[in-house]
Design a protein around this motif. Sequence first.
Motif, mmCIF file in Angstrom:
data_model
loop_
_atom_site.group_PDB
_atom_site.id
_atom_site.type_symbol
_atom_site.label_atom_id
_atom_site.label_comp_id
_atom_site.label_asym_id
_atom_site.label_seq_id
_atom_site.Cartn_x
_atom_site.Cartn_y
_atom_site.Cartn_z
ATOM 1 N N ASN A 1 0.860 -1.167 0.030
ATOM 2 C CA ASN A 1 0.013 0.089 0.057
ATOM 3 C C ASN A 1 1.002 1.082 -0.073
ATOM 4 O O ASN A 1 0.737 2.057 -1.062
ATOM 5 C CB ASN A 1 -0.957 -0.142 1.035
ATOM 6 C CG ASN A 1 -1.749 1.048 1.300
ATOM 7 O OD1 ASN A 1 -2.214 1.810 0.340
ATOM 8 N ND2 ASN A 1 -2.224 1.506 2.550
ATOM 9 N N PRO A 2 1.739 1.368 0.937
ATOM 10 C CA PRO A 2 2.343 2.659 0.901
ATOM 11 C C PRO A 2 3.481 2.762 -0.145
ATOM 12 O O PRO A 2 3.859 4.044 -0.630
ATOM 13 C CB PRO A 2 3.291 2.686 2.210
ATOM 14 C CG PRO A 2 3.057 1.398 2.832
ATOM 15 C CD PRO A 2 2.221 0.699 2.401
ATOM 16 N N MET A 3 3.939 1.460 -0.647
ATOM 17 C CA MET A 3 4.923 1.764 -1.707
ATOM 18 C C MET A 3 4.294 2.092 -3.031
ATOM 19 O O MET A 3 4.776 2.877 -3.976
ATOM 20 C CB MET A 3 5.530 0.426 -1.780
ATOM 21 C CG MET A 3 6.303 -0.130 -0.885
ATOM 22 S SD MET A 3 7.005 -1.927 -1.044
ATOM 23 C CE MET A 3 8.415 -1.536 -1.914
ATOM 24 N N ILE A 4 3.147 1.806 -3.189
ATOM 25 C CA ILE A 4 2.292 2.283 -4.299
ATOM 26 C C ILE A 4 1.747 3.857 -4.194
ATOM 27 O O ILE A 4 2.033 4.742 -5.033
ATOM 28 C CB ILE A 4 1.026 1.394 -4.475
ATOM 29 C CG1 ILE A 4 1.356 -0.086 -5.023
ATOM 30 C CG2 ILE A 4 0.072 2.112 -5.623
ATOM 31 C CD1 ILE A 4 0.281 -1.087 -4.915
ATOM 32 N N ARG A 5 1.438 4.299 -3.073
ATOM 33 C CA ARG A 5 0.892 5.530 -2.855
ATOM 34 C C ARG A 5 2.119 6.467 -3.089
ATOM 35 O O ARG A 5 2.028 7.560 -3.255
ATOM 36 C CB ARG A 5 0.585 5.496 -1.152
ATOM 37 C CG ARG A 5 -0.890 5.188 -0.932
ATOM 38 C CD ARG A 5 -1.365 5.187 0.416
ATOM 39 N NE ARG A 5 -1.240 6.429 0.861
ATOM 40 C CZ ARG A 5 -2.367 6.944 1.356
ATOM 41 N NH1 ARG A 5 -3.407 6.075 1.406
ATOM 42 N NH2 ARG A 5 -2.323 8.144 1.940
ATOM 43 N N CYS A 6 3.377 6.083 -2.443
ATOM 44 C CA CYS A 6 4.562 7.316 -2.729
ATOM 45 C C CYS A 6 5.188 6.983 -3.999
ATOM 46 O O CYS A 6 6.136 7.716 -4.629
ATOM 47 C CB CYS A 6 5.648 7.047 -1.663
ATOM 48 S SG CYS A 6 6.799 5.404 -2.142
ATOM 49 N N GLY A 7 4.454 6.049 -5.009
ATOM 50 C CA GLY A 7 5.140 6.082 -6.336
ATOM 51 C C GLY A 7 6.270 5.082 -6.599
ATOM 52 O O GLY A 7 6.759 4.791 -7.657
ATOM 53 N N GLN A 8 6.760 4.240 -5.485
ATOM 54 C CA GLN A 8 8.244 3.380 -5.762
ATOM 55 C C GLN A 8 7.517 2.049 -6.489
ATOM 56 O O GLN A 8 8.417 1.779 -7.261
ATOM 57 C CB GLN A 8 8.465 3.169 -4.437
ATOM 58 C CG GLN A 8 9.627 2.294 -4.387
ATOM 59 C CD GLN A 8 10.149 1.976 -2.782
ATOM 60 O OE1 GLN A 8 9.370 2.205 -1.977
ATOM 61 N NE2 GLN A 8 11.049 1.073 -2.833
ATOM 62 N N GLU B 1 -7.522 9.410 -4.873
ATOM 63 C CA GLU B 1 -7.723 9.121 -3.495
ATOM 64 C C GLU B 1 -9.090 8.982 -3.219
ATOM 65 O O GLU B 1 -10.051 9.518 -4.083
ATOM 66 C CB GLU B 1 -7.211 10.445 -2.583
ATOM 67 C CG GLU B 1 -5.698 10.277 -2.387
ATOM 68 C CD GLU B 1 -5.268 11.482 -1.447
ATOM 69 O OE1 GLU B 1 -5.909 11.975 -0.904
ATOM 70 O OE2 GLU B 1 -4.082 11.784 -1.665
ATOM 71 N N GLY B 2 -9.606 8.549 -2.219
ATOM 72 C CA GLY B 2 -11.051 8.142 -1.794
ATOM 73 C C GLY B 2 -11.348 6.735 -1.809
ATOM 74 O O GLY B 2 -12.504 6.443 -1.501
#
Length: 325
Positions: A123-130, A171-172
């Motif tokens: 989840n956070p890896m996708i959110r930050c674009g990595q 988002e959402g």
Amino acid sequence: MNAAILGTGHSYPEGILTNADLEKIVETSDEWITSRTGIKQRRKAAPGEYTSQFAARASQEAIKRAGIDPNEIDLILCATVTPDQILPSTACLIQAQLGANKAAAMDIVAACSGFLYGLSIANPMIRCGQVKYALVIGAELLTRYVDYTDRSTCVLFGDGAGAAILGPVEEGRGILAARIRSDGRYEEQLYAPGGGTKAGFTAETIARGDHFFKMKGNEVFKVAVRSMAEISRGVLCEAGLKTEDIDLFIPHQANQRITDAVSNALNVDESKVFSNIAQHGNTSSASIPIGLDECVESGRVKKDDVILMASFGGGFTWGAVAMRW
Ligand code: UT7
């Protein structure tokens, strides 16, 4: 950006082990198993079948449904406690079968919570674009580590695999909140002590059955209900959701009585709670992604639905994820 599930898939071995079959192996009864667990049958892989085969089939379906090419996958996380072999990881073996040659691949060992651990990591890896696209899998052949002389565990476990492609959305939508926890002090409540560096595979450890799963079911039951309810409440709160907002609750399929107790504690209406435990028993990390895919296939999950998933397993490990479909 948020991370959302863009495609799902699942796969089971064809072999079926019914409660009637188990009545012939150990001192048990269909009545006991059904009333104490809700399980009627479970899938059992044939000799020669192995975990990554089912994982790859589930993944191929998820990739197709997401409409992407295997070469677009940046990350493969395979949650399993029943890997094909010690080295390399089952995720690498799946990668080769898929031809997803640009991905980084690794396994997650978090027992029944492994799939939610995978979602929480990607989840956070996708959110930050990595990472753009991640493949998260839960795959187990638990019947290989079941002691068919131990009636307290052998009636519970089954085999299968589920997979999901995660990718970026506005988002959402997608994953709204995710939490994972563990507590290693509970090692001996649910464990398989043999086969590692502490008690490797020797004639003695195998004769003792150290490689088989052992569980103090009663103890696990109580902590499971408490922990799944508590972490679910935390995730709902973080996502700004109320129980009434939940359209579908997919708990890890360990025992119908656990599912009922957690649903009651959270006050989720029975009609919104997924269960396939009667047909498949406990497939550990595979149970949630399989359940999700079965809901997708049957049309039970619709756009904008709020889905809550919660799990508990050996370690102890536990987790919950809330998402908008
Ligand atoms: O997925 C990871 C997490 N795992 C779980 O969450 C599993 C949690 N635990 C459970 O689901 C339940 O504790 C079990 C299904 C494992 C056991 O159910 P229970 O209601 O907690 O039964 P129990 O262990 O307290 O055993 C009650 C009785 C015992 O007999 P006595 O001592 O009362 O005479 C057991 O020997 O049931 C007996 N028993 C069985 N009888 C027939 C245990 N297993 C069986 C069996 N068939 N298969």
